[in-house]
Design an enzyme around this catalytic site. Structure first.
Site, PDB file in Angstrom:
ATOM      1  CE1 TYR A 178       3.178  19.870 -41.448  1.00  0.00           C
ATOM      2  CE2 TYR A 178       5.155  19.633 -40.107  1.00  0.00           C
ATOM      3  CZ  TYR A 178       4.553  19.784 -41.348  1.00  0.00           C
ATOM      4  OH  TYR A 178       5.312  19.825 -42.483  1.00  0.00           O
ATOM      5  CG  ASN A 218       9.765  23.808 -42.215  1.00  0.00           C
ATOM      6  OD1 ASN A 218       8.795  24.523 -41.964  1.00  0.00           O
ATOM      7  ND2 ASN A 218       9.904  23.181 -43.380  1.00  0.00           N
ATOM      8  CD  GLN A 267      18.654  16.336 -28.518  1.00  0.00           C
ATOM      9  OE1 GLN A 267      17.809  17.070 -29.018  1.00  0.00           O
ATOM     10  NE2 GLN A 267      18.438  15.040 -28.315  1.00  0.00           N
ATOM     11  CG  HIS A 304      17.099  17.180 -33.833  1.00  0.00           C
ATOM     12  ND1 HIS A 304      15.998  16.492 -34.268  1.00  0.00           N
ATOM     13  CD2 HIS A 304      17.325  16.778 -32.551  1.00  0.00           C
ATOM     14  CE1 HIS A 304      15.564  15.706 -33.289  1.00  0.00           C
ATOM     15  NE2 HIS A 304      16.338  15.848 -32.250  1.00  0.00           N
ATOM     16  CD  GLU A 311      13.821  21.045 -27.724  1.00  0.00           C
ATOM     17  OE1 GLU A 311      12.905  20.382 -28.245  1.00  0.00           O
ATOM     18  OE2 GLU A 311      14.857  21.384 -28.345  1.00  0.00           O
ATOM     19  CG  HIS A 312      16.316  18.579 -24.814  1.00  0.00           C
ATOM     20  ND1 HIS A 312      16.345  19.108 -26.083  1.00  0.00           N
ATOM     21  CD2 HIS A 312      15.338  17.641 -24.810  1.00  0.00           C
ATOM     22  CE1 HIS A 312      15.416  18.516 -26.825  1.00  0.00           C
ATOM     23  NE2 HIS A 312      14.787  17.632 -26.086  1.00  0.00           N
ATOM     24  CG  ASP A 359      14.723  13.207 -28.365  1.00  0.00           C
ATOM     25  OD1 ASP A 359      14.183  14.173 -27.817  1.00  0.00           O
ATOM     26  OD2 ASP A 359      15.874  13.242 -28.846  1.00  0.00           O
ATOM     27  CD  GLU A 402     -13.556  47.963 -12.328  1.00  0.00           C
ATOM     28  OE1 GLU A 402     -14.322  47.528 -13.216  1.00  0.00           O
ATOM     29  OE2 GLU A 402     -12.685  47.264 -11.775  1.00  0.00           O
ATOM     30  CG  HIS A 456     -20.711  46.559 -15.880  1.00  0.00           C
ATOM     31  ND1 HIS A 456     -20.691  47.250 -17.065  1.00  0.00           N
ATOM     32  CD2 HIS A 456     -20.039  45.387 -16.108  1.00  0.00           C
ATOM     33  CE1 HIS A 456     -20.036  46.555 -17.967  1.00  0.00           C
ATOM     34  NE2 HIS A 456     -19.640  45.407 -17.416  1.00  0.00           N
TER      35      HIS A 456
END
Length: 380
Positions: free
Chosen positions: A97, A180, A225, A228, A269-270, A303, A357, A362
């Protein structure tokens, strides 16, 4: 009465599931004021500005070189007459995307497609807004990266189309790339139907600076930044510095250690560290998507062209998510070939655990084979 992004995503997903391309075309008509006959295009052959082409080629080369060492490897493990292979293979088909609001984000396409190609993904489809899909630069880049499918649908409709498939678009195995709130909501709702890279929120930056920092460079990173969108979260943590700063938050810390502790709690994020001994300070930064050290490590370089990936965890998720990488485009499987001698030694032990168990079938499955092994022995 306001409608949440998740309510919108739910309605769009239901519409795409029921009516496919026809519903997507209606969404494009509604939000983009366009009537499209064909949603899926083959990127056209075009020429672009030479200086831009050179910049994109440099970005591709640096991002490729940085990501190539990330490729996971298969390996073979043996024990006695048993052999187990940890097999790593690329995903078959991935959707990227590419946001296309005020601009076309070529950098996002490079950041997603380059590691996917290194991993060996055979089929990539780009989904973006109709306006972005008209840009020659996007068509050139798709061709440069070997992408043959361009789907013109933005927002939740594009995500749902890639995840579910439509008449014109084959569904993908994984979707990567930010968007978004409606894109994020759709990706979140469709987890399990399709793989996703991470859930993305508004961009975040924390700058830690001391009195050695250049105030103009600190402000430049914060402003970049913040560009944005209004929901960008930009924070400046000052240590022994008193110069004025414009930011979402300005925090004065008593020490570098306190500043790092605050940054780790935010898990941004940064993180930009503009202090003396910045690389040493960075050693204590544990919960960040990307860390930029020193005055020349502009966050904006990350970036576009530094080399590492700019698709990063947000909203505090750097505590458990990592930057997008080659490892996000492979799937791993274990191929188990147990020999009779090795099984004779471990089968009864596994049966004991199964009995503990409360899974007698099993245990029976293991014991049946243990009895058949010529080298079977009772465990001590």
């Amino acid at each position: 009465m306001s409608t949440s992004p998740f309510d919108v995503a739910d309605a769009v997903i239901a519409g795409v599931r029921a009516r496919g391309d026809a519903f997507v075309r209606e969404q494009v008509s509604l939000y983009d004021s366009l009537a499209l006959d064909a949603l899926l295009l083959t990127p056209r052959e075009v020429r672009i500005d030479g200086a831009l082409q050179s910049a994109l080629e440099t970005a591709i080369e640096r991002i490729t070189s940085f990501h190539e060492p990330q490729l996971p490897r298969s390996y073979r493990w043996t024990r006695g007459d048993s052999a187990i292979v940890h097999r790593v293979r690329p995903l078959r088909r991935v959707g990227i995307y590419v946001p296309g609001g005020r601009a076309v984000y070529l950098s996002t396409l490079i950041m997603a497609a380059v590691p996917a190609r290194i991993a060996g993904v055979g089929e990539l489809v780009v989904c973006t807004t109709p306006a972005a899909a008209e840009r020659d630069e996007l068509h050139w880049l798709c061709n440069r990266l070997g992408i043959r499918e361009l789907y013109r649908a933005g927002g939740a409709a594009g995500i749902a189309a890639m995840a579910l498939g439509t008449g014109s678009l084959e569904r993908v195995d994984k979707i990567v790339g930010p968007g978004n709130a409606y894109v994020t909501a759709a990706k979140t709702r469709l987890v399990g139907t399709v793989g996703i890279d991470m859930t993305a929120g508004p961009t975040e930056l924390v700058v830690i600076c001391d009195e050695t920092a250049d105030p103009a460079l600190v402000q430049a990173d914060l402003d970049a930044q913040a560009e944005h969108g209004e929901d960008s979260a930009v924070t400046c943590i000052r240590v022994g510095a008193s110069f004025p700063i414009r930011a979402t938050r300005v925090i004065d810390a008593a020490s570098i250690e306190e500043a790092i502790a605050i940054a780790n709690r935010i898990a941004p994020e940064h993180l930009s560290i503009q202090t003396r001994d910045a690389e040493r300070v960075a050693e204590s930064a544990t919960d960040c998507g990307a860390i930029f050290c020193g005055p020349f490590s502009a966050v904006a370089a990350g970036d576009y062209i530094a080399g590492p990936n700019h698709i990063l965890p947000t909203a505090g998720s750097a505590r458990f998510f990592s930057p997008l990488g080659v490892y996000d485009f492979v799937r791993r499987a274990n191929v188990i070939s147990l020999g009779s001698e090795d099984f004779a030694a471990i089968g009864p032990l596994g049966a004991r655990i199964a009995e503990l168990e409360g899974l007698p079938m099993h245990a029976a499955s293991l014991n049946e084979r243990s009895h058949a092994c010529p080298a079977a022995t009772s465990p001590r």
